[in-house]
Design an enzyme around this catalytic site. Structure first.
Site, PDB file in Angstrom:
ATOM      1  N   CYS A   1       0.820  -1.219   0.000  1.00 28.24           N
ATOM      2  CA  CYS A   1       0.000   0.000   0.000  1.00 28.24           C
ATOM      3  C   CYS A   1       0.850   1.264   0.000  1.00 28.24           C
ATOM      4  CB  CYS A   1      -0.930  -0.010   1.209  1.00 28.24           C
ATOM      5  SG  CYS A   1      -1.801  -1.585   1.371  1.00 28.24           S
TER       6      CYS A   1
ATOM      7  N   ILE B   1     -12.600  -0.873  -0.893  1.00 25.64           N
ATOM      8  CA  ILE B   1     -11.779  -1.372  -1.997  1.00 25.64           C
ATOM      9  C   ILE B   1     -12.108  -0.492  -3.205  1.00 25.64           C
ATOM     10  CG2 ILE B   1     -11.546  -3.310  -3.609  1.00 25.64           C
ATOM     11  CD1 ILE B   1     -12.017  -5.129  -1.081  1.00 25.64           C
TER      12      ILE B   1
ATOM     13  N   LYS C   1     -10.044   6.150   4.282  1.00 21.88           N
ATOM     14  CA  LYS C   1     -11.341   5.755   4.838  1.00 21.88           C
ATOM     15  C   LYS C   1     -12.520   6.161   3.966  1.00 21.88           C
ATOM     16  CE  LYS C   1     -14.317   4.232   7.475  1.00 21.88           C
ATOM     17  NZ  LYS C   1     -14.987   3.976   6.190  1.00 21.88           N
TER      18      LYS C   1
ATOM     19  N   HIS D   1      -9.195   3.867  -1.403  1.00 17.94           N
ATOM     20  CA  HIS D   1      -7.829   3.331  -1.304  1.00 17.94           C
ATOM     21  C   HIS D   1      -7.502   2.417  -2.489  1.00 17.94           C
ATOM     22  CE1 HIS D   1      -4.119   1.864   0.205  1.00 17.94           C
ATOM     23  NE2 HIS D   1      -4.564   0.856   0.932  1.00 17.94           N
TER      24      HIS D   1
END
Lengths: 388, 388
Positions: A84, A210, A330, A334
């Site tokens: 990430c 996601i 959040k 992401h």
């Protein structure tokens, strides 16, 4: 040392775009960044590109040359992968390319395509950021791993799920103004507490979605910026990178993130600043607890203190240190390989006044972006400053 | 600019090791390199690690921190992926890390685990180095793509499959002395010509094998090397990196490789050398024709001339310019992510006299390593020199 001007930013809307290809999304973000900078693709010297699971999600490796081509160039490129933290690290290494004198103009960014994999496929892909032999095969998923870190934090310093809920509420609220955010939906603390449990103590609203998407920035030397009359008021003055053990069981503490701490120490030293100079931060809140760990790792709070920051309002829009004004992972979303570059882009636009939440940090001159890989086995920190 | 000392090299045997994990193999190579250098793991500042299909072959992404840990450290790391040029590019970016002054000691290397995927799985993994939408889905495989390049070369410049067979025979012969080589098997031109056809004009012996393995090198500043009394007689004096379009159909010519040419021009300029200064080369012969394209891209032969080099004996062990004394990808093997670092390690040991084929290049002081990604959509070139 050559100063690193941030000349332009671009990103796609983060969200569910299962029918868009990776090259399509990165072209949108990268070309937007070049247009924002006023830099023609022909002037780009190198591409630093972050992507995590492209071979799994669209059978496409070797995405460096593919994405350079999407921008209309065949310059040298590389894909950088650190789970990430992939595009945070792409930015880090792009900064080095400018400083080394080897390049005058670089594009750094990243892309991830995930929703086409389905939830099970995406979960499996994300799990490859953990230790396959010793974590994944034992059943550890990322919600589970971060839930362990939250439990360890609560045990060591105190704190409750309600404290975490305030972080989710804050970041959802921030995202309401962000056209590029995945989740533009107001939630309350009660909503967060009442949501289905995903891994105790987390409920659904402790986790980021996601997402699909791409983000890019354009970096130049001051000489190039001056010669081409670019509006480049913000510079990356500090870049740091840290590492830790891959598996949680090898760490001394589950409630601290030395990779973030090391990256922050490097970045602050590089920029010649102290944590107290920072007015705004974008941090890696893949789960609510991650925002807490990041703020403490960054030295913006002492250990045990950041858990109450959102509840007390300090990291809210009208607080002393607004955090994740973009909505964070959040609520902004992401798309893994795009996240680090999107965070740097958010801080740049918050500092130059073009971000939709920039009014919350009118006088800010120093901001920080923190990006983490896996359970923070890797992390990058960038300091951005307004240059007079 | 800081000189980049090559202080140590290490590699596993390349071959079929389906039961060895990636971390196990990289630990072997990396620790051997550190031991060879006489550098403790605690002195390493950064890891530059190349890997291509780890998420496919062992479900393991985020291999940077994992491999740092395999060396006994948690220093900052990144995985660099550029298909088959992954660890050539890791070396390139590691050189920049030393030159930038940010690191004194770096490990660069790579690993690939492929035989556990089976032939179909490995072929699918390798195909992800090509353009998924416009090549792979049309049925292009790598043997097919390079066969097209060979046909285009024959059409433009002449040459026959027998010319290519001489390259295979030479590289198999070179590998006979290399304990680390995958294929230690003498072949004749007749064997190569009579072998089963895999993609016209190629027969089986035009292709490198699918291999497992790892390789690593240790780079330091001259100050570190002097202070610690290291034997570091070889330096990387030139590093170049080039790009091209991903898909073959977008190129002006299938018989030239501008990515190699651009990387070579950069590397030679960097080192202040001419092609005529070079006495020994390791080039990316994933298929026999690739050696020809590489030698011409490197400027060691004019276009149309390298096809006969092995047949004429010029690139053989007792020729003027020995090429792939290690056995090359063709016979040493091609664990994708390890190849570029292994090539640099081969040149270093050929120059310092510790390679089993070093007697072929007794007086050599300048060598070159060329690593290519996909159908040369990316390439790196490194110049190594003996320092007095």
């Amino acid at each position: 040392m050559t100063q690193v001007q941030l000349a332009g930013t671009g990103m796609t809307t983060f969200g569910s775009h299962p029918d868009r290809t990776g090259r399509d999304m990165f072209a949108d973000a990268g070309l937007a960044a070049l247009e924002d900078a006023g830099v023609p693709a022909g002037d780009v010297d190198e591409l630093f590109y972050g992507n995590f699971v492209g071979t799994l999600s669209e059978g496409q490796g070797h995405q460096g040359p593919l994405m350079a081509e999407a921008l209309g160039t065949t310059v040298p490129s590389r894909r950088i992968e650190s789970a990430c933290a992939s595009s945070g690290l792409a930015v880090h290494d792009a900064v080095r390319a400018i400083r080394s004198g080897e390049s005058d103009v670089v594009v750094a960014g990243g892309m991830e395509r995930m929703t086409n994999m389905g939830t099970a496929g995406a979960t499996k892909g994300l799990a490859s950021a953990a230790d396959d032999l010793y974590e994944v095969r034992s059943g550890v998923t990322f919600p589970g791993a971060y839930a362990l870190m939250a439990r360890a934090y609560f045990d060591e310093y105190g704190g409750t799920h309600e404290d975490l809920a305030h972080i989710a509420v804050k970041n959802h609220d921030n995202a309401l103004a962000n056209d590029h955010a995945h989740l533009r939906q107001e939630i309350t603390v009660a909503d967060a507490l009442d949501a289905p449990e995903i891994a105790s103590p987390f409920t659904l609203y402790d986790a980021c979605p996601i997402s699909d998407g791409a983000a890019a920035i354009v970096l130049t030397t001051p000489e190039y910026a001056a010669e081409h009359d670019l509006e480049a008021d913000v510079a990356i003055t500090g870049a740091g990178h840290g590492g830790d053990t891959m598996a949680l069981h090898d760490r001394q503490s589950l409630s601290k993130t030395p990779a973030t701490r090391d990256a922050a120490v490097d970045a602050y030293d590089d920029a010649g600043i102290e944590p107290s100079d920072i007015s705004v931060a974008e941090v890696h809140d893949c789960f609510t607890i991650a925002e807490v760990l990041a703020l403490e790792g960054l030295g913006l709070y002492s250990h045990g203190e950041a858990i109450g920051a959102a509840r007390r309002g300090e990291t809210c829009r009208d607080g002393e240190l607004p955090v994740n004004l973009s909505g964070g992972l959040k609520a902004k979303g992401h798309p893994v390989g795009a996240t680090g570059a999107a965070q740097v882009a958010a801080i740049a636009t918050l500092l130059d006044g073009t971000h939709p939440r920039a009014d919350a940090v009118d006088d800010a001159t120093v901001g920080v972006a923190q990006n983490a890989g896996g359970t923070v086995a890797s992390a990058t920190v960038h300091v951005l400053e307004v240059m007079e």
